[in-house]
Design a protein around this motif. Structure first.
Motif, PDB file in Angstrom:
ATOM      1  N   CYS A  80      -7.056   4.959   1.948  1.00  0.00           N
ATOM      2  CA  CYS A  80      -8.444   5.028   1.452  1.00  0.00           C
ATOM      3  C   CYS A  80      -9.136   3.217   2.072  1.00  0.00           C
ATOM      4  O   CYS A  80      -9.448   2.625   3.269  1.00  0.00           O
ATOM      5  N   ARG A  81      -8.446   2.763   0.878  1.00  0.00           N
ATOM      6  CA  ARG A  81      -8.717   0.812   1.330  1.00  0.00           C
ATOM      7  C   ARG A  81      -7.953   0.502   2.129  1.00  0.00           C
ATOM      8  O   ARG A  81      -8.359   0.146   3.318  1.00  0.00           O
ATOM      9  N   ASP A  82      -6.460   0.973   2.689  1.00  0.00           N
ATOM     10  CA  ASP A  82      -6.004   0.437   3.998  1.00  0.00           C
ATOM     11  C   ASP A  82      -6.535   1.291   5.181  1.00  0.00           C
ATOM     12  O   ASP A  82      -6.557   0.126   5.972  1.00  0.00           O
ATOM     13  N   HIS A 113      -3.144  -7.681  -0.640  1.00  0.00           N
ATOM     14  CA  HIS A 113      -1.761  -6.640  -1.120  1.00  0.00           C
ATOM     15  C   HIS A 113      -2.008  -5.985  -2.596  1.00  0.00           C
ATOM     16  O   HIS A 113      -0.891  -5.575  -2.615  1.00  0.00           O
ATOM     17  N   PHE A 114      -2.764  -5.988  -3.574  1.00  0.00           N
ATOM     18  CA  PHE A 114      -2.591  -5.216  -4.880  1.00  0.00           C
ATOM     19  C   PHE A 114      -2.633  -3.744  -3.945  1.00  0.00           C
ATOM     20  O   PHE A 114      -2.160  -3.067  -4.509  1.00  0.00           O
ATOM     21  N   TRP A 115      -3.196  -2.970  -2.849  1.00  0.00           N
ATOM     22  CA  TRP A 115      -3.251  -1.815  -2.608  1.00  0.00           C
ATOM     23  C   TRP A 115      -2.748  -1.318  -2.065  1.00  0.00           C
ATOM     24  O   TRP A 115      -2.252  -0.175  -2.620  1.00  0.00           O
ATOM     25  N   PHE A 147       7.084  -7.242  -3.473  1.00  0.00           N
ATOM     26  CA  PHE A 147       6.603  -8.576  -3.929  1.00  0.00           C
ATOM     27  C   PHE A 147       6.906  -9.725  -4.273  1.00  0.00           C
ATOM     28  O   PHE A 147       7.152 -10.896  -4.069  1.00  0.00           O
ATOM     29  N   ALA A 148       8.210  -9.297  -4.011  1.00  0.00           N
ATOM     30  CA  ALA A 148       9.445 -10.632  -3.633  1.00  0.00           C
ATOM     31  C   ALA A 148       9.366 -10.812  -1.403  1.00  0.00           C
ATOM     32  O   ALA A 148       9.121 -12.198  -1.404  1.00  0.00           O
ATOM     33  N   ILE A 149       9.220  -9.852  -0.924  1.00  0.00           N
ATOM     34  CA  ILE A 149       8.688 -10.186   0.349  1.00  0.00           C
ATOM     35  C   ILE A 149       7.529 -10.855   0.534  1.00  0.00           C
ATOM     36  O   ILE A 149       7.008 -12.068   1.138  1.00  0.00           O
ATOM     37  N   HIS A 150       6.486 -10.756   0.047  1.00  0.00           N
ATOM     38  CA  HIS A 150       4.880 -11.271   0.223  1.00  0.00           C
ATOM     39  C   HIS A 150       5.059 -12.019  -1.318  1.00  0.00           C
ATOM     40  O   HIS A 150       3.295 -12.266  -1.288  1.00  0.00           O
ATOM     41  N   ALA A 166      -1.950  10.642  -7.889  1.00  0.00           N
ATOM     42  CA  ALA A 166      -2.212  11.178  -6.526  1.00  0.00           C
ATOM     43  C   ALA A 166      -3.449  10.140  -6.055  1.00  0.00           C
ATOM     44  O   ALA A 166      -4.263   9.552  -5.363  1.00  0.00           O
ATOM     45  N   PHE A 167      -4.236   9.994  -7.144  1.00  0.00           N
ATOM     46  CA  PHE A 167      -6.179   9.538  -7.148  1.00  0.00           C
ATOM     47  C   PHE A 167      -5.195   8.350  -6.822  1.00  0.00           C
ATOM     48  O   PHE A 167      -5.883   7.057  -6.062  1.00  0.00           O
ATOM     49  N   GLY A 168      -4.070   6.692  -7.518  1.00  0.00           N
ATOM     50  CA  GLY A 168      -4.158   6.073  -6.478  1.00  0.00           C
ATOM     51  C   GLY A 168      -3.591   5.450  -5.411  1.00  0.00           C
ATOM     52  O   GLY A 168      -3.831   5.171  -4.559  1.00  0.00           O
ATOM     53  N   LEU A 169      -2.863   6.946  -4.767  1.00  0.00           N
ATOM     54  CA  LEU A 169      -2.277   7.077  -2.961  1.00  0.00           C
ATOM     55  C   LEU A 169      -3.916   7.113  -3.197  1.00  0.00           C
ATOM     56  O   LEU A 169      -3.981   6.583  -1.858  1.00  0.00           O
TER      57      LEU A 169
END
Length: 314
Positions: A289-291, A237-239, A225-228, A281-284
């Motif tokens: 996948c989005r990345d 950036h959400f992903w 968050f601080a860097i971006h 695991a679902f969040g990861l």
């Protein structure tokens, strides 16, 4: 020599967790030496040599004095170098480096102190307090210093991911319940064929472990968050934040005693760990996948833009 806990006695002996502490502090000390320049490297090298010589000669008071003196001189060298080059970085960052370097060298001094048997014999309460500080303070202090070192050798955008891995490793070796090196239990419960240490013999408190877990879960996403912060309005950036938020949770939920600090019975902790592991695991999976989709879109878009530039140039 009795300690405060019932059924537990203080027993001078070797510090059992030098390897674990070294994983955190040695890379951080190398970063501090790099920040201080040649002067600090020289101070640490000569001080270490003198410390070993005096320790080999069994000059106990002299060796511990040299150890703390070396660390104080090293801190002075870091401060002088930071102030000399203060125009090269923001003032707030310069003071943060000085503060964290001082904390690192203080924890290192405590680590050195608990090695001396005569200190253990004369000041057992101090040794127990230093042991706890070394094992609980090493993680956040070393994480900040190692993040500074990582930022110096890699792209700034990759620092949060490396920091996440470093924090998970240090949590595994330092934040799970560890029996004190200086406690000798007279009696103990037997679980699975092994003698379980009494609660009084555990170095970390559950409060300590809770705050260390919070640091592990929040520091990677906070650093991202601080860097971006200037471009966080873009949805991609959400992903990345989702990955950095879920990865530490999945790690803590998957390792033995990862959530031992929770105030609930072991059966409930085990069930909650499984639930958190599934959700993380679902969040990861969603973030990764989005990345991958974004990376594929970038690969497709690059040849088109390259051809357009070539066409425009001709």
């Amino acid at each position: 020599m009795s300690s405060a806990g019932a059924g537990v006695r203080f027993a001078p002996g070797p510090f059992k967790y030098n390897g674990r502490v070294a994983i955190a502090l040695v890379p951080a000390l190398l970063v501090a030496a790099g920040l201080g320049g040649r002067v600090v490297m020289g101070i640490l090298t000569i001080g270490t040599m003198l410390w070993y010589i005096m320790d080999a000669m069994q000059y106990r008071e002299g060796s511990i004095t040299v150890g703390w003196g070396t660390l104080l001189l090293a801190q002075g060298g870091v401060m002088l170098n930071i102030f000399y080059t203060i125009q090269n970085r923001p003032i707030a960052l310069s003071f943060l480096i000085i503060l964290m370097t001082g904390a690192l060298l203080m924890v290192t001094g405590m680590w050195v102190t608990v090695q001396f048997r005569f200190i253990q014999m004369q000041y057992p309460a101090v040794v127990l307090a230093f042991e706890r500080q070394v094992l609980t303070a090493s993680l956040p202090v070393a994480a900040v210093m190692q993040a500074i070192g990582i930022a110096a050798v890699t792209d700034l955008g990759e620092v949060p991911y490396y920091l996440c891995a470093v924090l998970c490793l240090m949590y595994y070796v330092l934040a799970r319940p560890l029996e004190s090196s200086f406690h000798q239990a007279k009696t103990g419960r037997t679980i699975g064929g092994k003698t379980a240490p009494p609660a009084e013999a555990i170095i970390q408190s559950k409060t300590d472990a809770f705050w260390l877990a919070v640091a592990v879960m929040l520091m990677p996403a906070s650093s991202y968050f601080a860097i971006h912060i200037a471009v966080l309005n873009h949805w991609m950036h959400f992903w990345s934040l989702l990955i950095l938020g879920c990865a530490p949770v999945a790690f803590l939920a998957s390792i033995p005693d990862g959530l031992w600090w929770l105030p609930m019975p072991p059966r409930f902790i085990k069930g909650l760990s499984r639930l958190l592991l599934v959700l993380a695991a679902f969040g990861l999976l969603a973030g990764m996948c989005r990345d991958l989709v974004r990376s594929g879109q970038d690969l497709v878009a690059y040849p088109k833009s390259h051809m357009q530039r070539r066409a425009a140039s001709t």
